[in-house]
Design a protein around this motif. Structure first.
Motif, short mmCIF file in Angstrom:
data_model
loop_
_atom_site.label_atom_id
_atom_site.label_comp_id
_atom_site.label_asym_id
_atom_site.label_seq_id
_atom_site.Cartn_x
_atom_site.Cartn_y
_atom_site.Cartn_z
N ALA A 123 38.28 38.47 38.25
CA ALA A 123 38.30 38.19 36.78
C ALA A 123 39.73 38.61 36.14
O ALA A 123 40.15 38.11 35.53
CB ALA A 123 37.21 38.51 36.00
N ILE A 124 39.81 40.20 36.45
CA ILE A 124 40.90 40.69 35.93
C ILE A 124 42.23 40.39 36.31
O ILE A 124 43.25 40.00 35.26
CB ILE A 124 40.87 42.34 36.12
N GLU A 125 42.35 39.87 37.64
CA GLU A 125 43.61 39.41 38.03
C GLU A 125 44.00 38.18 37.95
O GLU A 125 45.19 37.78 37.32
CB GLU A 125 43.80 39.62 39.62
N MET A 126 42.93 37.21 37.64
CA MET A 126 43.13 35.86 37.34
C MET A 126 43.66 36.01 35.65
O MET A 126 44.42 35.11 35.26
CB MET A 126 41.82 35.07 37.28
N MET A 127 42.81 36.78 34.86
CA MET A 127 43.35 36.82 33.59
C MET A 127 44.92 37.32 33.42
O MET A 127 45.70 36.68 32.52
CB MET A 127 42.14 37.78 32.97
N ALA A 128 45.23 38.15 33.92
CA ALA A 128 46.60 38.86 34.17
C ALA A 128 47.46 37.68 34.32
O ALA A 128 48.40 37.26 33.64
CB ALA A 128 46.88 39.87 35.20
N GLN A 141 48.87 44.69 41.22
CA GLN A 141 49.06 45.96 40.64
C GLN A 141 48.73 46.54 39.51
O GLN A 141 47.79 47.64 39.61
CB GLN A 141 50.85 46.21 40.54
N ARG A 142 48.58 45.78 38.49
CA ARG A 142 47.96 46.31 37.14
C ARG A 142 46.55 46.33 37.29
O ARG A 142 45.87 47.15 36.65
CB ARG A 142 48.40 45.12 36.12
N THR A 143 46.02 45.17 37.88
CA THR A 143 44.59 45.37 37.89
C THR A 143 43.96 46.48 38.93
O THR A 143 43.08 46.93 38.47
CB THR A 143 44.01 44.10 38.83
N ALA A 144 44.94 46.81 39.86
CA ALA A 144 44.42 48.17 40.84
C ALA A 144 44.54 49.34 39.87
O ALA A 144 43.63 50.42 39.90
CB ALA A 144 45.36 48.28 42.12
N GLU A 145 45.62 49.36 39.08
CA GLU A 145 45.77 50.49 38.28
C GLU A 145 44.49 50.76 37.39
O GLU A 145 43.92 51.90 37.07
CB GLU A 145 47.06 50.24 37.26
N LEU A 146 44.20 49.71 36.57
CA LEU A 146 43.06 49.58 35.75
C LEU A 146 41.74 50.02 36.36
O LEU A 146 40.80 50.73 35.92
CB LEU A 146 42.95 48.55 34.78
N ILE A 147 41.38 49.50 37.55
CA ILE A 147 40.20 49.59 38.13
C ILE A 147 40.16 51.15 38.59
O ILE A 147 39.11 51.75 38.37
CB ILE A 147 40.02 48.64 39.25
N ALA A 148 41.24 51.80 39.06
CA ALA A 148 41.43 53.17 39.61
C ALA A 148 41.27 54.09 38.34
O ALA A 148 40.45 54.95 38.22
CB ALA A 148 42.59 53.12 40.14
N GLY A 149 41.96 53.68 37.17
CA GLY A 149 41.96 54.48 36.11
C GLY A 149 40.51 54.48 35.43
O GLY A 149 40.16 55.46 34.83
N LEU A 206 33.78 46.87 30.61
CA LEU A 206 34.73 47.38 30.93
C LEU A 206 35.92 46.45 31.71
O LEU A 206 36.77 46.69 31.57
CB LEU A 206 34.54 48.72 31.96
N THR A 207 35.24 45.34 32.35
CA THR A 207 35.74 44.46 33.01
C THR A 207 36.43 43.60 31.71
O THR A 207 37.67 43.39 31.86
CB THR A 207 35.08 43.43 33.74
N THR A 208 35.80 43.35 30.89
CA THR A 208 36.29 42.72 29.56
C THR A 208 37.34 43.38 29.00
O THR A 208 38.62 42.72 28.70
CB THR A 208 35.19 42.36 28.46
N PHE A 209 37.29 44.64 29.00
CA PHE A 209 38.40 45.45 28.52
C PHE A 209 39.73 45.22 29.27
O PHE A 209 40.85 45.10 28.84
CB PHE A 209 37.99 47.25 28.45
N CYS A 210 39.32 45.61 30.62
CA CYS A 210 40.75 45.19 31.58
C CYS A 210 41.28 43.86 31.37
O CYS A 210 42.48 43.86 31.59
CB CYS A 210 39.97 45.28 32.86
N GLN A 211 40.47 42.95 31.03
CA GLN A 211 41.00 41.69 30.95
C GLN A 211 41.98 41.59 29.70
O GLN A 211 42.86 40.80 29.75
CB GLN A 211 39.78 40.52 30.88
#
Lengths: 241, 318
Positions: free
Chosen positions: B99-104, B116-124, B145-150
């Motif tokens: 979901a996060i990657e698709m939104m990016a 890369q950004r998705t991985a950063e946010l998931i780790a963060g 949190l997923t919605t935030f990452c999106q």
């Protein structure tokens, strides 16, 4: 184009878990119309058989476009996903086109199966016109845009009821599975303005071309209905409350 | 200045029955700044965000992003803003990572950057344990949190977050605040709606308090605390409700600016220079066995917020 492809992937990803079920139901409905109605009419003459077998395709397209698609839109409206979608930096038309493509693609396997079953069941052979491809696409597009128009344009509760009503009318009270002559006069007149007759006609005449040729009227009317549905949908998508 | 809101008014309904959801709101947010928007339920916070992103049409006023009028051009608003809506994502079978990657990608990032950004946010946000699970198996907090990452994965010039900390556990809240700060540090203008006044205080640069559609106070946390900075809050836990009700602070503690008793809990607001008298009294009560524990803290922004929004009529006259 880029957003169109991405959004299509997004829609598919979302539907992934229900995809097999949707495909199965689609096929079931198509085949069900052929088999079920042949119980009602045990001795099917060639006209009845033609109406039932091509009618099942039209019903299949109506179910996808005017029932399943609007149901998901309504769901998205209630969960707030609809508003979220509207905040995305993509053209509105790309969003609609992506959804419509997915829904039409979903309907196709069911259509093919239903037609094959009908050919076997009634021992029919068709004189298929190459126009069958644009005809099916047009019927599907028209159906999806009317479905979206309803889902986008009305309150969720109303949209649910409307799509049930449409399916009921299409199945029983529209000249899709039988000729219009069998309807009472007033209803036949009403159907001169509604899209159902023309959807059925466009499919029927291209799957099995009549001696008189394919009527362009049905294509024209369907294009108008499709445009109207699209206009309502587009208006609602871009409206700011 | 990235986001500029000028004299924005939104009236729902017509004539005398019309509800002023936003009433003459002016607010600016610059790049690198986090502005916190506080207010009761129904104060008009979400209405404000919806007008910026182009879901709602203002009745009057102006909104511009990077100098461009977004009321006239809502498509520009959608390109320039990313928003975390109040409702969390309904993901179905989609995983947070997808979901996060698709939104990016939808927001314009290339494949590599999206991943890369998705991985950063998931780790963060320490979301790894859930990142590859289907959405329907996830808790509200993880979905939030997923919605935030999106909204954060490929952020716009303006990032608007509508109650991002709801349903989120205390540990991940801290991580979330860090990510919000990081967005601003990367140059975004962040507009944040929250009820967590105390937590937000540490992250926001400025605060606007909304009351019945109007901004009743605006400024840095320190400025808003203003006079309250000189005050302290003594909190006591009595051994019983009766003991709490019987507690009487001595006259050495000065005129109490306020004393509230709720069950066994007693809160006394005192002037800063009376701290030692307050401690002496609290310790004496503890020794006597009437008080179990006590604490002294600076009066918080929450106290300011409650004071400002306590009387719905007052701010209209202010």
């Amino acid at each position: 184009m880029r957003s169109y492809l991405l959004l299509m992937r997004w829609t598919l990803l979302h539907l992934r878990s229900v995809l097999p079920l949707l495909l199965f139901l689609q096929t079931l409905i198509g085949v069900g119309v052929v088999v079920g109605f042949s119980f009602l009419v045990p001795q099917a003459d060639s006209v009845t058989a033609l109406y039932l077998s091509t009618g099942s395709l039209t019903i299949g397209l109506i179910t996808v476009g005017m029932v399943a698609a609007p149901q998901l839109v309504t769901q998205a409206k209630m969960t707030g996903a609809f508003d979220h979608q509207r905040t995305l930096p993509v053209p509105r038309l790309a969003m609609l086109a992506a959804d419509a493509t997915v829904w039409i693609a979903l309907a196709l396997p069911g259509l093919a199966t239903a037609l094959a079953v009908a050919a076997v069941r009634f021992d029919l052979s068709f004189v298929v016109s190459p126009l069958v491809v644009p005809a099916i696409l047009l019927v599907a597009l028209c159906s999806v845009s009317i479905g979206f128009g309803i889902a986008y344009g009305s309150k969720p509760e109303v949209a649910g009821l409307l799509s049930q009503l449409i399916l009921f009318v299409a199945l029983m009270f529209a000249p899709i599975n039988y000729p219009a002559e069998r309807l009472p006069r007033w209803l036949a007149t009403a159907h001169e303005f509604l899209p159902f007759t023309y959807m059925a006609q466009a499919v029927r005449e291209t799957v099995n071309v009549p001696a008189a040729g394919i009527s362009p009227l049905s294509f024209g009317v369907l294009a108008l209905w499709g445009a109207a549905g699209l206009a309502v949908t587009y208006r609602v998508m871009t409206r700011r409350g | 200045m990235v986001l500029r809101i000028g004299h924005l008014t939104k009236v729902y309904g017509k004539g005398a029955k019309g509800v002023r959801a936003n009433d003459d709101i002016s607010l600016d947010v610059s790049a690198g700044e986090v502005v916190g928007l506080f207010g009761h339920n129904g104060a008009g916070k979400t209405t404000l965000l919806h007008q910026v992103i182009g879901l709602t049409m203002p009745t009057s006023g102006t909104i511009s992003i990077d100098g461009k009028d977004v009321i006239a051009d809502p498509a520009h608003a959608r390109r320039a803003c990313s928003i975390q809506p109040q409702t969390h994502a309904s993901l179905g079978a989609v995983t947070p990572r997808q979901a996060i990657e698709m939104m990016a990608r939808i927001r314009g990032a290339g494949r590599h950057r999206a991943r890369q950004r998705t991985a950063e946010l998931i780790a963060g946000l320490e979301l790894e344990p859930w990142a590859s699970k289907a959405g329907q198996q996830l808790s509200g907090g993880v979905l939030r949190l997923t919605t935030f990452c999106q909204a954060a994965v490929e952020p716009g010039r303006v990032v608007m977050l509508d109650e991002p900390t709801n349903d989120v556990d205390p540990v991940r809240r801290r991580l979330l605040w860090r990510q919000i700060r990081a967005l601003a540090d990367a140059g975004c203008a962040v507009l944040l709606v929250t009820h967590g006044v105390t937590e937000a205080e540490r992250v926001v640069d400025r605060i606007a308090i909304l009351q019945s559609g109007r901004i009743v106070a605006q400024g840095t946390p320190a400025r808003l605390r203003g006079g309250h900075d000189e005050r302290l809050r003594l909190e006591l836990s009595a051994v019983s409700e009766a003991a709490a009700a019987a507690l009487r602070p001595p006259s050495e503690m000065g005129d109490q600016m306020g004393m509230a008793v709720v069950g066994r809990r007693v809160v006394v607001t005192i002037a800063a220079d009376k701290a030692s008298a307050a401690v002496a009294w609290a310790q004496a009560e503890r020794a006597a066995g009437t008080v179990e524990e006590f604490a002294i803290n600076p009066a918080s922004l929450e106290d300011v917020y409650i004071g400002l929004t306590a009387d719905p009529k007052e701010p209209r006259d202010a």
